[in-house]
Design an enzyme around this catalytic site. Sequence first.
Site, short mmCIF file in Angstrom:
data_model
loop_
_atom_site.label_atom_id
_atom_site.label_comp_id
_atom_site.label_asym_id
_atom_site.label_seq_id
_atom_site.Cartn_x
_atom_site.Cartn_y
_atom_site.Cartn_z
N ASP A 8 -6.84 -0.40 4.31
CA ASP A 8 -5.61 0.26 3.85
C ASP A 8 -4.51 -0.07 4.86
O ASP A 8 -4.77 -0.66 5.91
CB ASP A 8 -5.81 1.78 3.75
CG ASP A 8 -4.57 2.48 3.21
OD1 ASP A 8 -3.94 1.95 2.28
OD2 ASP A 8 -4.20 3.56 3.73
N SER A 9 -3.30 0.39 4.55
CA SER A 9 -2.18 0.19 5.49
C SER A 9 -2.27 1.15 6.67
O SER A 9 -1.60 0.93 7.68
CB SER A 9 -0.86 0.43 4.75
OG SER A 9 -0.82 1.77 4.28
N TYR A 40 3.05 -0.16 3.11
CA TYR A 40 2.98 -1.34 2.23
C TYR A 40 3.88 -1.15 1.00
O TYR A 40 4.37 -2.11 0.43
CB TYR A 40 1.54 -1.54 1.71
CG TYR A 40 0.59 -2.28 2.64
CD1 TYR A 40 0.94 -2.62 3.94
CD2 TYR A 40 -0.68 -2.63 2.18
CE1 TYR A 40 0.04 -3.29 4.77
CE2 TYR A 40 -1.58 -3.30 2.99
CZ TYR A 40 -1.22 -3.63 4.29
OH TYR A 40 -2.11 -4.30 5.08
N GLY A 41 4.03 0.10 0.60
CA GLY A 41 4.67 0.40 -0.69
C GLY A 41 6.09 -0.08 -0.86
O GLY A 41 6.57 -0.23 -1.99
N CYS A 71 -6.70 1.29 -1.12
CA CYS A 71 -5.24 1.22 -1.16
C CYS A 71 -4.81 0.90 -2.59
O CYS A 71 -5.20 -0.15 -3.13
CB CYS A 71 -4.78 0.12 -0.21
SG CYS A 71 -3.01 -0.17 -0.23
N ASN A 72 -4.04 1.78 -3.18
CA ASN A 72 -3.57 1.56 -4.55
C ASN A 72 -2.59 0.40 -4.61
O ASN A 72 -2.61 -0.40 -5.54
CB ASN A 72 -2.84 2.81 -5.06
CG ASN A 72 -3.77 3.98 -5.29
OD1 ASN A 72 -4.24 4.19 -6.39
ND2 ASN A 72 -4.06 4.74 -4.25
N THR A 73 -1.72 0.32 -3.61
CA THR A 73 -0.67 -0.69 -3.61
C THR A 73 -1.26 -2.10 -3.63
O THR A 73 -0.87 -2.94 -4.44
CB THR A 73 0.23 -0.48 -2.37
OG1 THR A 73 0.66 0.88 -2.35
CG2 THR A 73 1.42 -1.39 -2.39
N CYS A 185 -1.88 7.22 -4.41
CA CYS A 185 -1.77 6.55 -3.11
C CYS A 185 -2.77 7.28 -2.23
O CYS A 185 -2.84 8.52 -2.27
CB CYS A 185 -0.36 6.69 -2.54
SG CYS A 185 -0.24 6.25 -0.79
N HIS A 187 -2.88 7.99 0.72
CA HIS A 187 -2.34 8.92 1.71
C HIS A 187 -2.14 10.32 1.10
O HIS A 187 -2.05 11.31 1.83
CB HIS A 187 -0.98 8.43 2.23
CG HIS A 187 -1.06 7.34 3.26
ND1 HIS A 187 -1.34 6.04 2.93
CD2 HIS A 187 -0.90 7.37 4.61
CE1 HIS A 187 -1.32 5.29 4.04
NE2 HIS A 187 -1.07 6.08 5.07
N1 DGL Z 1 -2.32 4.16 1.04
C1 DGL Z 1 -1.85 3.03 0.34
C2 DGL Z 1 -1.86 3.21 -1.16
O1 DGL Z 1 -2.81 3.78 -1.66
C3 DGL Z 1 -0.62 2.35 0.92
C4 DGL Z 1 0.57 3.21 1.16
C5 DGL Z 1 1.66 2.47 1.87
O2 DGL Z 1 1.39 1.90 2.92
O3 DGL Z 1 2.80 2.44 1.36
O4 DGL Z 1 -1.02 2.75 -1.88
#
Ligand code: DGL
Length: 255
Positions: A8-9, A40-41, A71-73, A185, A187
């Site tokens: 993940d990020s 990452y988003g 990580c969804n992104t 996400c 997070h």
């Molecule tokens: N936790 C990640 C997600 O599920 C990345 C969030 C991010 O870094 O913007 O998208």
Amino acid sequence: MTNIGVLDSGVGGLSVLWELKKALPNQNFIFFGDTKHVPYGTKTKEEIFTYTKNILEFFLEKNVRNVVFACNTTSAVAYLDLREYFLNKINIFPLIQSAAPYAVQGLKENDTIAALATRATTKSGKYEEEIRKINDKINVVSIDCTGFVEIVENRTYDDKKSIDLIKEKLQIAKDNKAKRIILGCTHYPYLAAIMKKIYNVDYFDPGYYLAKTVKNSLENKGEGKLEFFVSKNPKEFILSAKTFFDIEKAQLVNL
Ligand code: DGL
């Protein structure tokens, strides 16, 4: 026995690792949090591809053959290209594609589900696409929650600015009479308790369903080891991780 990589990020992916650990307690996991490039988003597709490719190369050097995209992104914008790039080398478990089919369980025709996610995930339309494949009678509202990741990474849970932002985003779900919220996400599970106080509906955590998918294809074999790597600020990472894990050591890797 090779380890399972989880990426993940930042600390978001630990909400998925928590579910993976429950599902496969004997497995060895290597977690990579790309804290140098978080969030990452708000990055481009090309940037997200490159960051993730570098992590996968790091995993390959460690002889990791199965990697979970916590990580969804990354799953939304880079999974297909990376699957192609690492074909026959790494087996990838993507988040949205594994979990979205479960998100509409129990919902009725014309019910609305709100997918809270990063800007890149929202723009990709991936949740809408995956849900439509299963049930096209459910309305999906995607809400760009840029700023939530920083609240979690910086632990500013109690700031008025943070609470106002969470309220503003949940108001969109309320206005749409959403029956269920997808924590789109990794997070966001860190914010789930705060969110439930503001809008008390059903919350769907895709990480749980991703862990189920992984459990169905990999064995529960190993020594139950956990290792953590980050690309910046290991001390901050350890502090922000506390909601899910008490980490003794996070190793710094220059990516
Ligand atoms: N936790 C990640 C997600 O599920 C990345 C969030 C991010 O870094 O913007 O998208």
